[in-house]
Write an enzyme that holds these catalytic residues in place. Structure first.
Site, PDB file in Angstrom:
ATOM      1  N   PHE A  12       1.861  -7.926  -9.636  1.00 61.87           N
ATOM      2  CA  PHE A  12       0.647  -8.750  -9.722  1.00 61.87           C
ATOM      3  C   PHE A  12      -0.614  -7.892  -9.624  1.00 61.87           C
ATOM      4  CE2 PHE A  12      -0.652  -9.271  -5.283  1.00 61.87           C
ATOM      5  CZ  PHE A  12      -1.895  -9.884  -5.346  1.00 61.87           C
ATOM      6  N   ASP A  32       7.357   0.538 -15.277  1.00 67.99           N
ATOM      7  CA  ASP A  32       7.854  -0.429 -14.292  1.00 67.99           C
ATOM      8  C   ASP A  32       9.360  -0.552 -14.478  1.00 67.99           C
ATOM      9  OD1 ASP A  32       8.330  -2.974 -12.787  1.00 67.99           O
ATOM     10  OD2 ASP A  32       6.144  -3.047 -12.779  1.00 67.99           O
ATOM     11  N   ASP A  55      12.419   3.845 -14.179  1.00 69.76           N
ATOM     12  CA  ASP A  55      12.370   3.927 -12.718  1.00 69.76           C
ATOM     13  C   ASP A  55      11.649   5.216 -12.320  1.00 69.76           C
ATOM     14  OD1 ASP A  55      13.143   4.236  -9.946  1.00 69.76           O
ATOM     15  OD2 ASP A  55      14.653   2.699 -10.372  1.00 69.76           O
ATOM     16  N   GLN A  75       0.754   1.963  -8.250  1.00 72.28           N
ATOM     17  CA  GLN A  75       0.905   0.673  -7.549  1.00 72.28           C
ATOM     18  C   GLN A  75       2.358   0.326  -7.256  1.00 72.28           C
ATOM     19  OE1 GLN A  75      -2.168  -0.857  -6.942  1.00 72.28           O
ATOM     20  NE2 GLN A  75      -2.811   1.068  -7.879  1.00 72.28           N
ATOM     21  N   TYR A 143       8.330   0.039   6.400  1.00 69.60           N
ATOM     22  CA  TYR A 143       7.389  -0.087   5.279  1.00 69.60           C
ATOM     23  C   TYR A 143       6.093   0.658   5.592  1.00 69.60           C
ATOM     24  CZ  TYR A 143       3.989  -2.184   2.092  1.00 69.60           C
ATOM     25  OH  TYR A 143       2.988  -2.372   1.164  1.00 69.60           O
ATOM     26  N   ARG A 211      -5.498 -11.927   9.664  1.00 72.02           N
ATOM     27  CA  ARG A 211      -5.456 -10.955   8.578  1.00 72.02           C
ATOM     28  C   ARG A 211      -6.802 -10.918   7.865  1.00 72.02           C
ATOM     29  NH1 ARG A 211      -1.631  -9.864  10.933  1.00 72.02           N
ATOM     30  NH2 ARG A 211       0.524  -9.509  10.262  1.00 72.02           N
ATOM     31  N   ARG A 272       7.846 -12.662  13.750  1.00 65.46           N
ATOM     32  CA  ARG A 272       8.617 -11.721  12.950  1.00 65.46           C
ATOM     33  C   ARG A 272       8.627 -10.333  13.596  1.00 65.46           C
ATOM     34  NH1 ARG A 272       6.426 -11.516   6.876  1.00 65.46           N
ATOM     35  NH2 ARG A 272       5.324  -9.752   7.735  1.00 65.46           N
TER      36      ARG A 272
HETATM   37  C1  UD1 Z   1       1.702  -6.160   5.344  1.00 60.73           C
HETATM   38  C2  UD1 Z   1       0.376  -5.394   5.275  1.00 60.73           C
HETATM   39  C3  UD1 Z   1      -0.260  -5.631   3.919  1.00 60.73           C
HETATM   40  C4  UD1 Z   1       0.723  -5.296   2.804  1.00 60.73           C
HETATM   41  C5  UD1 Z   1       1.984  -6.122   2.963  1.00 60.73           C
HETATM   42  C6  UD1 Z   1       3.033  -5.756   1.916  1.00 60.73           C
HETATM   43  C7  UD1 Z   1      -0.417  -5.501   7.608  1.00 60.73           C
HETATM   44  C8  UD1 Z   1      -1.453  -6.010   8.520  1.00 60.73           C
HETATM   45  N1  UD1 Z   1      -0.527  -5.888   6.327  1.00 60.73           N
HETATM   46  O1  UD1 Z   1       1.381  -7.521   5.233  1.00 60.73           O
HETATM   47  O2  UD1 Z   1      -1.424  -4.825   3.789  1.00 60.73           O
HETATM   48  O3  UD1 Z   1       0.124  -5.601   1.599  1.00 60.73           O
HETATM   49  O4  UD1 Z   1       2.537  -5.822   4.246  1.00 60.73           O
HETATM   50  O5  UD1 Z   1       4.151  -6.567   2.058  1.00 60.73           O
HETATM   51  O6  UD1 Z   1       0.468  -4.764   7.989  1.00 60.73           O
HETATM   52  N2  UD1 Z   1       4.153 -15.331   7.820  1.00 60.73           N
HETATM   53  C9  UD1 Z   1       4.365 -16.631   8.219  1.00 60.73           C
HETATM   54  N3  UD1 Z   1       5.198 -17.415   7.459  1.00 60.73           N
HETATM   55  C10 UD1 Z   1       5.822 -16.970   6.343  1.00 60.73           C
HETATM   56  C11 UD1 Z   1       5.581 -15.625   5.916  1.00 60.73           C
HETATM   57  C12 UD1 Z   1       4.748 -14.832   6.684  1.00 60.73           C
HETATM   58  O7  UD1 Z   1       3.841 -17.085   9.225  1.00 60.73           O
HETATM   59  O8  UD1 Z   1       6.547 -17.753   5.706  1.00 60.73           O
HETATM   60  C13 UD1 Z   1       3.240 -14.499   8.620  1.00 60.73           C
HETATM   61  C14 UD1 Z   1       3.792 -13.134   8.999  1.00 60.73           C
HETATM   62  O9  UD1 Z   1       4.577 -13.168  10.153  1.00 60.73           O
HETATM   63  C15 UD1 Z   1       2.481 -12.364   9.205  1.00 60.73           C
HETATM   64  C16 UD1 Z   1       1.510 -13.010   8.219  1.00 60.73           C
HETATM   65  O10 UD1 Z   1       2.086 -14.247   7.852  1.00 60.73           O
HETATM   66  O11 UD1 Z   1       1.978 -12.532  10.509  1.00 60.73           O
HETATM   67  C17 UD1 Z   1       1.313 -12.191   6.947  1.00 60.73           C
HETATM   68  O12 UD1 Z   1       2.602 -11.826   6.455  1.00 60.73           O
HETATM   69  P1  UD1 Z   1       2.794 -11.200   5.000  1.00 60.73           P
HETATM   70  O13 UD1 Z   1       2.072 -11.979   4.004  1.00 60.73           O
HETATM   71  O14 UD1 Z   1       4.257 -10.949   4.816  1.00 60.73           O
HETATM   72  O15 UD1 Z   1       2.026  -9.824   5.080  1.00 60.73           O
HETATM   73  P2  UD1 Z   1       1.923  -8.660   6.220  1.00 60.73           P
HETATM   74  O16 UD1 Z   1       3.254  -8.302   6.745  1.00 60.73           O
HETATM   75  O17 UD1 Z   1       0.807  -8.985   7.129  1.00 60.73           O
END
Ligand code: UD1
Length: 328
Positions: A12, A32, A55, A75, A143, A211, A272
């Protein structure tokens, strides 16, 4: 006219960059392996780009792709903190080994500059907010470690070989075309798609985690600026790319309910593993040296993103079933 190689072009972010580079009149080559990217993301521009399905772990393919290239926008990645916890070997290959191949190929092809999609996850949990680039990194998940290791490789290639590199620490990029359909999808894509289908989203934890969510157009602008910033200001360095404001998940879910028209409840589940509690960027350095300023605020980005997902569900040429399946 410059030639840009975009790795992960079917993702994306990669596909948004491709459209922006074409719009400024330059040439696009893309690579890609379609592991997380989707061909439909580049469908409307495929006849205007040189797309190579390969790849990054195959060095020969990357070397071919780098021939005659001015800028590389790297990316390609396997994102997701939980996915890396489940499979750290896969994460390391895609997020570190692949980067080393890109750097070696770019160095040998005498590419002008490599811009890298680094991650805010490198900061981990810091007691100070906002997070600025001089803070010692404190990665928690595999990660985050992998993304940070690749950043170090970027800087190392600048120091050792003089290859100009710029690492952009993305803060939770979101927007149209982000895949909502995997258990590892970003929270906004997932919640929007769930709410539009009338399904109950689950907040993992108390919802007080926050965030600095960043709309895709801001990340695209940062990449284009990073290619052109003077080398003495940008090369070998790391920059935050964000909005500079944070929202917690509870308030985000309320905003999304209004935008999607979802009137159901939001569930709460277990926090998580490897999750960062708060994320907020200091943008002083990116503004000073790249000229970066976020153009699209979070709420406006959310509105545009929800509209896009709504359009996908109602577009006459997209079967509703196909959207349901891919969003599942
Ligand atoms: C992290 C990185 C981000 C990166 C991404 C790649 C940080 C702060 N950010 O994102 O820059 O682009 O990895 O994958 O480290 N959540 C829910 N419900 C859900 C899914 C997620 O509550 O169904 C919560 C997670 O627990 C988290 C938040 O939403 O607290 C954001 O999660 P997510 O969108 O997966 O991204 P990050 O892990 O923050």
């Amino acid at each position: 006219m410059a030639t840009y190689l975009i790795t992960g072009i079917a993702g994306f972010i990669g596909s948004a960059l491709a459209r922006a580079v074409l719009a400024q009149g330059d040439q696009v080559r893309g690579i890609d392996n379609l592991s997380t990217g989707k061909r439909e993301n580049i469908g409307e521009i495929e006849d205007r780009i040189d797309f190579q399905e390969a790849d990054l772990l195959e060095l020969d393919a990357v070397q071919r792709a780098c021939e005659g290239v001015d800028y590389v926008l790297h990316q390609a990645a396997i994102p997701s903190v939980p996915r890396s916890i489940k499979n750290p070997v896969e994460s390391n290959r895609a997020n570190v080994d692949a980067t080393v191949n890109v750097l070696v190929a770019a160095r040998d092809a005498k590419v002008k500059r490599v811009v890298y999609a680094a991650s805010s996850s490198a900061y981990g949990d810091t007691s100070t907010l906002p997070k600025h680039e001089d803070m010692p990194p404190n990665p928690i998940s595999p990660y985050a470690v992998a993304k940070l290791a690749s950043e170090y490789y970027m800087t190392s290639f600048y120091r050792c070989y003089g290859l100009e590199t710029v690492s952009l620490r993305y803060f939770n990029i979101f927007g149209p075309r982000q895949d909502p359909g995997s258990p590892y999808s970003g929270v906004l894509a997932k919640f929007i798609s769930q709410m539009l289908r009338g399904e109950t989203p689950t907040i993992l934890g108390d919802g007080k985690q926050s965030r600095d969510f960043t709309y895709i157009d801001n990340a695209v602008a940062a990449n284009l600026l990073a290619c052109k910033a003077p080398a003495n200001q940008a090369a070998g360095r790391v920059f935050n790319v964000a909005t500079g404001k944070r929202f917690d998940l509870n308030e985000t879910a309320s905003l999304l309910k209004k935008l999607t028209g979802y009137s159901g409840e939001v569930k709460y589940g277990a926090e998580r593993a490897g999750d960062v509690k708060h994320s907020l960027a200091d943008l002083t350095r990116s503004e000073k040296f790249l000229g970066y300023r976020p153009q699209i605020a979070f709420e406006e980005g959310l509105r545009r993103t929800v509209e896009w997902y709504k359009d996908q569900r109602t577009a006459p040429n997209v079967s509703r079933d196909a959207v349901e399946v891919s969003a599942g």
